[in-house]
Motif scaffolding. Structure first.
Motif, mmCIF file in Angstrom:
data_model
loop_
_atom_site.group_PDB
_atom_site.id
_atom_site.type_symbol
_atom_site.label_atom_id
_atom_site.label_comp_id
_atom_site.label_asym_id
_atom_site.label_seq_id
_atom_site.Cartn_x
_atom_site.Cartn_y
_atom_site.Cartn_z
ATOM 1 N N UNK A 1 6.575 3.393 0.500
ATOM 2 C CA UNK A 1 6.205 2.762 -0.766
ATOM 3 C C UNK A 1 5.574 3.781 -1.635
ATOM 4 N N UNK A 2 5.938 3.666 -2.952
ATOM 5 C CA UNK A 2 5.090 4.948 -4.129
ATOM 6 C C UNK A 2 3.705 4.235 -4.006
ATOM 7 N N UNK A 3 3.327 3.076 -4.454
ATOM 8 C CA UNK A 3 2.129 2.526 -4.635
ATOM 9 C C UNK A 3 1.045 2.835 -3.651
ATOM 10 N N UNK A 4 1.202 2.657 -2.312
ATOM 11 C CA UNK A 4 0.093 2.757 -1.244
ATOM 12 C C UNK A 4 -0.027 4.394 -1.217
ATOM 13 N N UNK A 5 0.991 5.182 -1.298
ATOM 14 C CA UNK A 5 0.978 6.564 -1.133
ATOM 15 C C UNK A 5 0.175 7.195 -2.368
ATOM 16 N N UNK A 6 0.370 6.676 -3.688
ATOM 17 C CA UNK A 6 -0.138 7.158 -4.689
ATOM 18 C C UNK A 6 -1.698 6.915 -4.646
ATOM 19 N N UNK A 7 -2.328 5.871 -4.147
ATOM 20 C CA UNK A 7 -3.497 5.194 -4.078
ATOM 21 C C UNK A 7 -4.276 6.030 -3.048
ATOM 22 N N UNK A 8 -3.436 6.295 -1.928
ATOM 23 C CA UNK A 8 -4.213 7.243 -0.765
ATOM 24 C C UNK A 8 -4.412 8.570 -1.008
ATOM 25 N N UNK A 9 -3.623 9.237 -1.831
ATOM 26 C CA UNK A 9 -3.800 10.485 -2.259
ATOM 27 C C UNK A 9 -4.832 10.462 -3.417
ATOM 28 N N UNK A 10 -4.829 9.681 -4.120
ATOM 29 C CA UNK A 10 -5.743 9.376 -5.172
ATOM 30 C C UNK A 10 -7.272 9.471 -4.616
ATOM 31 N N UNK A 11 -7.469 8.460 -3.793
ATOM 32 C CA UNK A 11 -8.843 8.317 -2.912
ATOM 33 C C UNK A 11 -9.264 9.436 -2.383
ATOM 34 N N UNK A 12 -8.080 10.214 -1.495
ATOM 35 C CA UNK A 12 -8.293 11.407 -0.636
ATOM 36 C C UNK A 12 -8.710 12.521 -1.618
#
Length: 548
Positions: free
Chosen positions: A124-135
């Motif tokens: 999914x788009x949303x979990x990947x977006x937030x993982x990369x954001x926090x990372x």
């Protein structure tokens, strides 16, 4: 883009005493540093050598022997208070390391696009977006406290990977949440805001006096408010539908309908539920294509190589100009600001003329004019009194290359046949990344061989790519190739080809065309169409950064 300031260079010379400063004009510098006087009477101090003398309280005019700097360097801090170059002495024989820090970000972006691209298609788009954001936030803050250059370089690589996840996946979410009539506008506004962010970066760097640790920390901290998007942005409806998660997709659409004060039809996905099974059965029987199929037929092979070369040239020239604006004007911050500002009118011009004049004429015009401007700037680069002329021509070249980069994204997507479109865009992006990674080292040639040499290389490549684009067929108002056979014959005007061409409706069973009301092809370049990333909402892949 931040490495323009993080790894910025300043004038410097050998340090003799530990408490020595660059502005020390006493007998200390005059007697310890070799210098040359140019035709205008200006003094140029040696950057990497000093006289081999032990006394500095009096001059030794007969002391001619020189040695390499053995006690570090002192730097001009008028423009930049502190950069990675200053702190880790990336000068003289280590000069190439400052360019590597720029290249390693782009290499990280390539890796990030591949990794996060596949993950976003799967989970999914949303979990990947937030993982990369926090990372990205965590890595960015840690990088601001780097104890060594190696630590900093590794941090830049991971920041590049995080940037791909944040920007590309965020771009996909945005474009997939709007309908066909709004896609071009949404994508264009994202591109425009990238250019605005480009300009704001110059302001932030100026307010922080070019201190690299403060700048790195601030840029990372500015991403923290984006965490609020977790409650503001839903998962992509298109991705949910493609994954067969119709219940979740309906909830998102119901919320959207409520906000827009419209009513959704009942059982909106019943037909798709039935058609999805048929589509899967047929897709399993169809031939699977990959990037090697681009090389199997003569016309597609030649056109593909032509497109790859255009992406390579566009990316190299764009990043070469963007990451080295400090050499285009006396004020590095104003120069960087203008470099971002010239992109806005380029995109506006493309929007107005692209669907009127066609892709080929506009791309060729931009590339040739931009290349000619860069070559024309060469005679002025070595004369400080004519710096304004060199800067004006270079910024015009940047204007042209920004416009051409946007066009090649759109044109390439239209030229590749449907079965290999994702593969073609994937290889195109790889070509662009190679050009971007190489660009800082091309700029380094100006320091060691001839100052205008990088601009000559950029100009020649731009003109070559523009001329080669004339051999690509125009796609404006043309039915795009849906099969490999159509791709091979696309643009070839013969009666036989027209007679034997199969109507599109005969190639695809209408029963398997899942009508999501948004499967139109809209391609808008990411990151100001400058970095080799592409987002195509109409097509999905798992082997490159061109995912949707």
């Amino acid at each position: 883009m931040a490495n323009t300031f993080l790894s910025a260079s300043s004038d410097h010379y050998c340090q003799v005493l530990n408490n020595q400063t660059y502005t020390d004009n006493s007998i200390l510098r005059n007697c310890t540093i070799p210098y040359e006087v140019d035709d205008d009477g200006d003094i140029e101090w040696s950057k990497c050598e000093r006289f081999n003398i032990t006394r500095y309280d009096e001059c030794a005019s007969d002391q001619l022997a020189t040695i390499e700097c053995d006690n570090g360097w002192v730097y001009d801090t008028d423009t930049y208070e502190s950069t990675v170059v200053h702190e880790f002495d990336l000068v003289c024989d280590k000069d190439w390391l400052k360019q590597m820090s720029k290249s390693i970000v782009l290499f990280g972006k390539l890796v990030g696009a591949l990794v996060f691209g596949q993950l976003s298609d799967r989970i999914g788009r949303k979990p990947v977006f937030f993982f990369s954001l926090i990372f990205g936030i965590v890595v960015g803050i840690i990088t601001a406290f780097s104890p060594s250059y190696a630590f900093f370089a590794v941090g830049q690589f991971f920041l590049g990977t995080a940037a791909s996840g944040m920007y590309l996946v965020g771009f996909v979410i945005c474009v997939e949440l709007v309908g066909p009539p709004r896609r071009t506008f949404a994508g264009t506004m994202i591109t425009a805001f990238f250019a605005i962010g480009y300009m704001i970066l110059a302001v932030i760097a100026f307010l922080l006096d070019g201190h690299w640790r403060k700048l790195q920390f601030t840029l990372s901290a500015l991403c923290i408010p984006l965490l609020s998007y977790y409650w503001l942005i839903p998962e992509s409806v298109r991705w949910l539908v493609q994954q067969g998660k119709y219940d979740k997709a309906e909830k998102v659409l119901e919320k959207a309908a409520k906000m827009n004060k419209v009513t959704l039809p009942e059982n909106i996905f019943d037909e798709q539920r039935l058609e999805l099974d048929k589509k899967v059965e047929i897709e399993e029987k169809e031939k699977k294509y990959n990037m090697f199929d681009l090389m199997k037929t003569p016309r597609i092979r030649i056109r593909s190589l032509n497109i790859f070369f255009n992406w390579f040239c566009n990316s190299m020239v764009y990043y070469g100009l963007s990451l080295n604006t400090d050499g285009l004007a006396k004020n590095a911050y104003i120069s960087f600001f203008i470099s971002g500002a010239v992109e806005l009118p380029a995109y506006a011009l493309c929007i107005v003329l692209l669907d009127r004049t066609g892709r080929r004429i506009m791309l060729t015009t931009f590339m040739i004019l931009g290349g000619a401007a860069l070559i024309a700037s060469c005679p002025f680069l070595e004369d400080e009194s004519l710096q304004w002329a060199a800067s004006s021509l270079a910024f015009f070249g940047k204007f042209c290359i920004a416009g051409s980069y946007l066009i090649i994204y759109i044109w390439a997507t239209e030229l590749f046949p449907t079965p290999v479109r994702n593969a073609g865009l994937g290889v195109s992006s790889m070509s662009a990344r190679i050009g971007g990674i190489a660009s800082p080292y091309v700029m380094l040639l100006g320091d060691y061989i001839w100052i205008p040499l990088p601009f000559v290389i950029f100009g020649v490549l731009s003109i070559m790519a523009g001329l080669l684009a004339l051999f690509l067929p125009e796609t404006l108002h043309k039915e795009l190739p849906e099969t490999m056979e159509e791709g091979e014959q696309f643009g070839v005007k013969t009666k036989k080809n027209k007679k034997n061409a199969n109507p599109p409706n005969e190639k695809m069973d209408a029963s398997i065309q899942v009508d999501f009301d948004d499967i139109d092809m809209t391609v808008v370049p990411s990151e100001s169409a400058t970095n080799g990333d592409v987002v195509n909402p109409a097509y999905s892949t798992s082997h490159s950064d061109e995912k949707d």
